[in-house]
Design an enzyme around this catalytic site. Structure first.
Site, short mmCIF file in Angstrom:
data_model
loop_
_atom_site.label_atom_id
_atom_site.label_comp_id
_atom_site.label_asym_id
_atom_site.label_seq_id
_atom_site.Cartn_x
_atom_site.Cartn_y
_atom_site.Cartn_z
N CYS A 2 0.86 -1.17 0.00
CA CYS A 2 0.00 0.00 0.00
C CYS A 2 0.90 1.23 0.00
O CYS A 2 2.08 1.14 0.33
CB CYS A 2 -0.87 0.02 1.25
SG CYS A 2 -1.85 -1.47 1.43
N ARG A 27 1.98 0.96 -5.92
CA ARG A 27 2.04 0.10 -4.74
C ARG A 27 0.70 -0.55 -4.43
O ARG A 27 0.61 -1.42 -3.56
CB ARG A 27 2.48 0.91 -3.51
CG ARG A 27 3.80 1.59 -3.67
CD ARG A 27 4.15 2.36 -2.43
NE ARG A 27 4.37 1.47 -1.32
CZ ARG A 27 5.54 0.90 -1.04
NH1 ARG A 27 6.58 1.16 -1.79
NH2 ARG A 27 5.66 0.10 -0.02
N TRP A 74 -3.80 -1.94 -1.58
CA TRP A 74 -3.77 -3.22 -2.29
C TRP A 74 -4.27 -4.23 -1.27
O TRP A 74 -3.59 -4.53 -0.29
CB TRP A 74 -2.35 -3.53 -2.73
CG TRP A 74 -2.21 -4.70 -3.65
CD1 TRP A 74 -2.28 -4.68 -5.01
CD2 TRP A 74 -1.93 -6.06 -3.29
NE1 TRP A 74 -2.07 -5.94 -5.50
CE2 TRP A 74 -1.86 -6.81 -4.48
CE3 TRP A 74 -1.75 -6.73 -2.08
CZ2 TRP A 74 -1.60 -8.18 -4.50
CZ3 TRP A 74 -1.50 -8.09 -2.10
CH2 TRP A 74 -1.43 -8.80 -3.30
N ASN A 100 0.42 0.39 6.15
CA ASN A 100 0.96 -0.49 5.11
C ASN A 100 1.60 -1.68 5.83
O ASN A 100 2.45 -1.48 6.69
CB ASN A 100 2.02 0.26 4.29
CG ASN A 100 2.73 -0.63 3.30
OD1 ASN A 100 2.23 -1.70 2.94
ND2 ASN A 100 3.91 -0.22 2.87
N GLY A 101 1.16 -2.89 5.51
CA GLY A 101 1.71 -4.07 6.16
C GLY A 101 0.59 -5.00 6.60
O GLY A 101 -0.54 -4.90 6.10
N GLU A 486 11.31 -14.48 -18.82
CA GLU A 486 10.99 -13.10 -18.48
C GLU A 486 9.97 -12.52 -19.47
O GLU A 486 9.06 -11.79 -19.08
CB GLU A 486 12.28 -12.25 -18.45
CG GLU A 486 12.11 -10.77 -18.26
CD GLU A 486 11.33 -10.35 -17.01
OE1 GLU A 486 11.07 -11.17 -16.12
OE2 GLU A 486 10.95 -9.17 -16.95
N LYS A 490 6.28 -11.02 -18.54
CA LYS A 490 5.87 -9.66 -18.94
C LYS A 490 4.51 -9.71 -19.63
O LYS A 490 3.62 -8.92 -19.33
CB LYS A 490 6.86 -9.02 -19.93
CG LYS A 490 8.10 -8.36 -19.48
CD LYS A 490 8.00 -7.17 -18.60
CE LYS A 490 7.71 -7.54 -17.19
NZ LYS A 490 8.76 -7.83 -16.29
N GLU A 493 1.70 -10.53 -17.17
CA GLU A 493 1.45 -9.45 -16.21
C GLU A 493 0.57 -8.36 -16.79
O GLU A 493 -0.34 -7.88 -16.12
CB GLU A 493 2.79 -8.79 -15.80
CG GLU A 493 3.57 -9.55 -14.76
CD GLU A 493 4.89 -8.85 -14.41
OE1 GLU A 493 5.18 -8.71 -13.22
OE2 GLU A 493 5.64 -8.44 -15.32
N HIS A 509 8.79 -33.07 -25.26
CA HIS A 509 8.51 -33.91 -24.09
C HIS A 509 7.19 -33.54 -23.42
O HIS A 509 6.98 -33.78 -22.23
CB HIS A 509 9.67 -33.83 -23.09
CG HIS A 509 10.96 -34.32 -23.67
ND1 HIS A 509 11.15 -35.63 -24.03
CD2 HIS A 509 12.10 -33.66 -24.02
CE1 HIS A 509 12.37 -35.77 -24.54
NE2 HIS A 509 12.95 -34.58 -24.55
N LYS A 606 3.60 -3.47 -7.18
CA LYS A 606 5.03 -3.46 -7.50
C LYS A 606 5.87 -3.94 -6.33
O LYS A 606 6.87 -4.62 -6.51
CB LYS A 606 5.46 -2.03 -7.88
CG LYS A 606 6.88 -2.01 -8.37
CD LYS A 606 7.09 -0.94 -9.39
CE LYS A 606 8.43 -1.08 -10.05
NZ LYS A 606 8.48 -2.20 -11.01
C1 G6P Z 1 6.28 -8.13 -7.70
C2 G6P Z 1 6.27 -7.34 -8.99
C3 G6P Z 1 7.29 -7.95 -9.97
C4 G6P Z 1 8.67 -7.98 -9.30
C5 G6P Z 1 8.63 -8.76 -8.00
C6 G6P Z 1 9.94 -8.64 -7.23
O1 G6P Z 1 5.75 -9.39 -7.92
O2 G6P Z 1 4.98 -7.35 -9.57
O3 G6P Z 1 7.35 -7.14 -11.12
O4 G6P Z 1 9.59 -8.55 -10.18
O5 G6P Z 1 7.62 -8.24 -7.16
O6 G6P Z 1 10.11 -7.30 -6.82
P1 G6P Z 1 11.46 -6.73 -6.28
O7 G6P Z 1 11.15 -5.32 -5.87
O8 G6P Z 1 11.86 -7.60 -5.11
O9 G6P Z 1 12.46 -6.81 -7.38
#
Ligand code: G6P
Length: 611
Positions: A2, A27, A74, A100-101, A486, A490, A493, A509, A606
Site C-alpha cells: 500500500c 504500490r 492493495w 501499510n503491512g 521473463e 511480462k 502481467e 517432451h 510493485k
Molecule cells: C512483484 C512485482 C514484480 C517484481 C517482483 C519482485 O511481484 O509485480 O514485477 O519482479 O515483485 O520485486 P522486487 O522489488 O523484489 O524486485
C-alpha cells in the site's frame, strides 16, 4: 503493497496528498482515502477504485486542513471497498490511521477491543490500530498522552507496519512508526512530508529521513523528534537525495512502462557508472570480497522473486564461466522454507528492485543465521534489504514506477555481470581475454539497445496480429531460456494472455501436444552454438501449424520463418540485456491493443511487502 502519504505545514494538505498518492499508485490501487483535521475534528473521504476517483470526489473540496494523511490500498484483508479503504478511524473518531503491512495478531486484538466496548466496521486488520490507540489514550495520565498511547499500542502489534496517525486531541502533530514496511519523511523549512517512498515527495524536498525499523517519529511542522523502541530520543540525520524529481514523471510518453523501456540505454550506462576502469580491474571498492573468501566458498545462491529472479537466471552462466563457482538460482518464497544446505561457505546474493519484497528479505535473514555472507542488489537507497545485508550494491535505474519491471531488470543483469567479472578478477583466474571482451561489449550495450528502440514496426505489427490470442509460448535454449521466462512473465502481467516458457529442447517432451493451427510460438536465438538445434525445434512447431516470431542476432532463413526481429550481435553471455528489449515492447503493444492499463495491471502490486 500500500502507499502512504502525509503532510503537515501551512498549505492545504489535500492537493499535496492526492498528488503524492498518484505517485504511489504502483504500490496498490484498489481503493484510496484521505483524512485531515479541521476545527479539532477529523474529516475523511474514502473511495473504492483509483486515486483519480478520490480526486474527482466532490467532497474533496471540503477538506481544508493543513495537516493530513492518505493511503492507496492493495487489499490483503477484506475486499476492495470504501469501508475497507484507509484511513481507519476508531469508534469515537478520535484517531485516524493509514497502514501499510499486516497485523498478524489482529483477531485477538479485535476480540479484546470488542470486549472493551469498541465496534468495527471493516474486514481489515488495520482497523484495530486506531481503536487500540484510543483505548490506551483513555487510560493515559501523562502529559504526552498521544505519544504514549501510540507507543503502548505498538507494543501489542505483531507483524509488519508503516503507520501514519492523526489525533484530534493534537491537531498539529502526526506520529509515524515503521517496522518491516518502508517509510520516509521529507523536511523543508516549516513543512514535513511523509511517504512510503521517496518519489512521492521528491518535488518538494531532497532532504529525506529514511526511517529504520523500530523508529517512531513525532512530527510537527517545524520539528521532528525520533524515538526508538523504548521511547528514548534518538538522533537521525536526513540524506540528500540526488534523484531528479522529473524521473518519476511520464514526460512525453503515454505510459511509465514505455518510458522505462526507452530509458534502458541510460539506466544501463548509469549502472556501469565508473565501475569499468580502463586497464584496471573493475571498481567494487564498496564491498569487501577477498580472494581467500571466494576461494573458500563452495556455492553462490542468487535469490529473488519475479523479474529479479529471472535476472539471476540470466547471470548464472556468466558467474559459473568466469568464477568456476557453482551457482544456484532460487525463488525466495521457496528458499526460505526448504532448509537449504547453506553455511559460511555459501555466498548469498539477493536481488530486489524495491528492496522491500518480504520473501526476499526473509530469505536473506535466514541465510545470515546460517553463517552465509549476503550481498543485496537493490534499486532503492536505504530500502529494508540494504539494512539487512552484509553488503549492498545499487543499480542506478532511477525510479521504476510501472508495475511490470523493465529497466530495473536490465540494470540488475548489468550489475551482476560486473560483479561476476569482479569475482574473476579477485580470484586472479587466467581469463583476461574473455573479461576484456565482456567489458568492451558491456559498454556497447546501451547503443545496441537504442538501435532496437528506433525500429519497432515489426513488433507493433506482430502485437496487432496476436493480441486476441489466449495462449502464447516462448522458447529458447541456454541463456535464451532466461529471456523466454521473463518475456512470458511480462506478457502475462500486463496483457492477461496466458503464456508459458519452455527450453526449446523440452517441447517434444509434452508441450508440443498443445501446438495446433495458428498457435503463436516466439523463439529467441542468440547463441551460435545452439542455432541448428533451436531451428529444428521451431520447425517442429511450424509443421504442426504454429506461427512464429523469432528474435535473433543470427542468420535465419526468412523463407522458413517469415517473422524475424533482428537484434544486434552481442557476446552470448550478456545477450539477455538485448534480447529482452523487443519482447518487453511486444508485451507493451499487445496490452495497448487490448486497451489495458499497462502501468497498473489487475491484482498486481510493485512492491510485495507481505508473504
Ligand atoms: C512483484 C512485482 C514484480 C517484481 C517482483 C519482485 O511481484 O509485480 O514485477 O519482479 O515483485 O520485486 P522486487 O522489488 O523484489 O524486485
Amino acid at each position: 503493497m500500500c502507499g502512504i502519504v502525509g503532510y503537515i505545514g501551512k498549505s492545504k494538505a489535500s492537493p499535496i496528498l492526492i498528488k503524492g498518492l498518484s505517485k504511489l499508485e504502483y504500490r496498490g490501487y484498489d481503493s484510496a482515502g484521505i483524512a485531515t483535521i479541521e476545527d479539532d475534528k477529523i474529516c475523511h473521504i474514502k473511495n473504492k477504485g483509483r486515486v483519480k476517483e478520490l480526486e474527482n470526489s466532490n467532497k474533496l473540496e471540503n477538506l481544508k486542513g493543513t495537516i493530513g494523511i492518505a493511503h492507496t490500498r492493495w487489499a490483503t484483508h477484506g475486499k476492495p471497498s470504501s469501508i475497507n479503504a484507509h484511513p481507519h478511524l476508531d469508534s469515537h473518531e478520535n484517531f485516524a490511521v493509514v497502514h501499510n503491512g499486516i497485523i498478524e495478531n489482529y483477531r485477538e486484538l479485535r476480540e479484546f477491543l470488542i470486549n472493551a466496548g469498541y465496534t468495527f466496521n471493516s474486514e481489515t486488520d488495520s482497523e484495530i490500530i486506531p481503536n487500540l490507540i484510543d483505548y490506551y489514550y483513555s487510560k493515559e495520565t501523562s502529559n504526552d498522552k498521544f505519544l504514549n498511547a501510540v507507543h503502548n499500542a505498538e507494543k501489542d502489534l505483531k507483524g509488519s507496519y508503516a503507520l501514519a496517525i492523526l489525533s484530534k486531541f493534537d491537531p498539529n502533530k502526526i506520529i509515524v512508526i515503521k517496522k518491516d514496511s518502508p517509510l520516509v519523511i521529507g523536511t523543508k523549512d516549516n513543512e514535513k512530508y511523509i511517504a512510503s517512498d521517496i518519489n512521492a515527495i521528491l518535488e518538494y524536498t531532497n532532504d529525506i529521513f529514511i526511517l529504520k525499523d523500530g523508529d517512531l517519529a513525532y512530527i510537527s511542522e517545524n520539528k521532528i523528534d525520533f524515538y526508538n523502541n523504548n521511547l528514548n530520543l534518538v538522533n537521525r540525520t536526513p540524506e540528500k537525495i540526488t534523484w531528479d524529481a522529473k524521473a518519476s514523471d511520464k514526460g512525453d510518453f503515454e505510459d511509465f512502462m514505455l518510458k522505462e523501456i526507452y530509458e534502458q540505454p541510460v539506466s544501463i550506462r548509469e549502472t556501469i557508472g565508473t565501475r569499468i576502469v580502463p586497464n584496471k580491474p573493475c571498481d567494487f571498492s564498496d564491498i569487501n570480497i577477498t580472494k581467500k573468501y571466494l576461494s573458500d566458498i563452495s556455492r553462490i545462491y542468487i535469490i529473488a522473486c519475479g523479474t529479479a529472479m529471472h535476472a539471476g537466471i540470466s547471470v548464472k552462466p556468466i558467474f559459473e564461466r568466469l568464477t568456476n563457482i557453482p551457482v544456484e538460482v532460487d525463488i525466495a518464497s521457496e528458499f526460505r522454507y526448504r532448509d537449504p544446505l547453506i553455511d559460511e561457505h555459501t555466498l548469498i546474493i539477493c536481488i530486489s528492485q524495491s528492496g522491500e519484497t518480504a520473501d526476499t528479505i526473509a530469505a536473506l535473514k535466514n541465510a545470515k543465521t546460517c553463517g552465509s555472507k549476503t550481498i543485496a542488489i537493490s534499486n532503492v537507497i536505504g530500502s529494508s534489504i540494504t539494512r539487512e545485508a552484509d553488503f549492498t550494491l545499487y543499480t542506478h535505474a532511477g525510479p521504476e514506477i510501472a508495475v511490470a519491471s523493465t529497466k530495473a531488470y536490465t540494470a540488475q543483469i548489468t550489475l551482476l555481470v560486473l560483479l561476476a567479472i569482479h569475482f574473476a578478477e579477485v580470484l586472479e583466474l587466467p581469463k583476461n581475454e574473455i573479461i576484456n571482451n565482456l567489458k568492451e561489449e558491456l559498454l556497447e550495450i546501451p547503443s545496441k539497445i537504442s538501435i532496437i528502440l528506433e525500429n519497432t514496426d515489426i513488433i507493433k505489427k506482430f502485437a496487432k496480429k496476436i493480441h486476441k490470442e489466449t495462449d502464447i509460448f516462448f522458447v529458447g535454449r541456454g541463456i535464451d531460456y532466461a529471456t523466454a521466462m521473463e518475456s512470458s512473465l511480462k506478457l502475462k502481467e500486463i496483457s492477461y494472455i496466458h503464456s508459458d516458457s519452455y527450453q526449446s529442447g523440452e517441447l517434444k517432451h509434452g508441450p508440443i501436444a498443445l501446438i495446433e493451427d495458428d498457435v503463436t510460438v516466439i523463439g529467441i536465438i542468440t547463441d551460435r552454438r545452439l542455432i541448428d538445434k533451436s531451428i529444428s525445434n521451431l520447425q517442429e512447431v511450424i509443421s504442426r501449424g504454429a506461427k512464429t516470431l523469432i528474435v535473433t542476432n543470427q542468420e535465419i532463413d526468412t523463407k522458413l520463418f517469415p517473422n524475424v526481429f533482428s537484434i544486434p550481435k552481442v557476446h552470448p553471455l550478456i545477450s539477455p540485456l538485448v534480447s529482452i528489449v523487443p519482447l518487453q515492447l511486444l508485451s507493451y503493444y499487445v496490452a495497448k491493443e487490448k486497451n489495458l492499463d499497462v502501468d497498473k495491471p489487475r491484482n498486481l502490486a510493485k512492491s510485495v511487502t507481505v508473504e
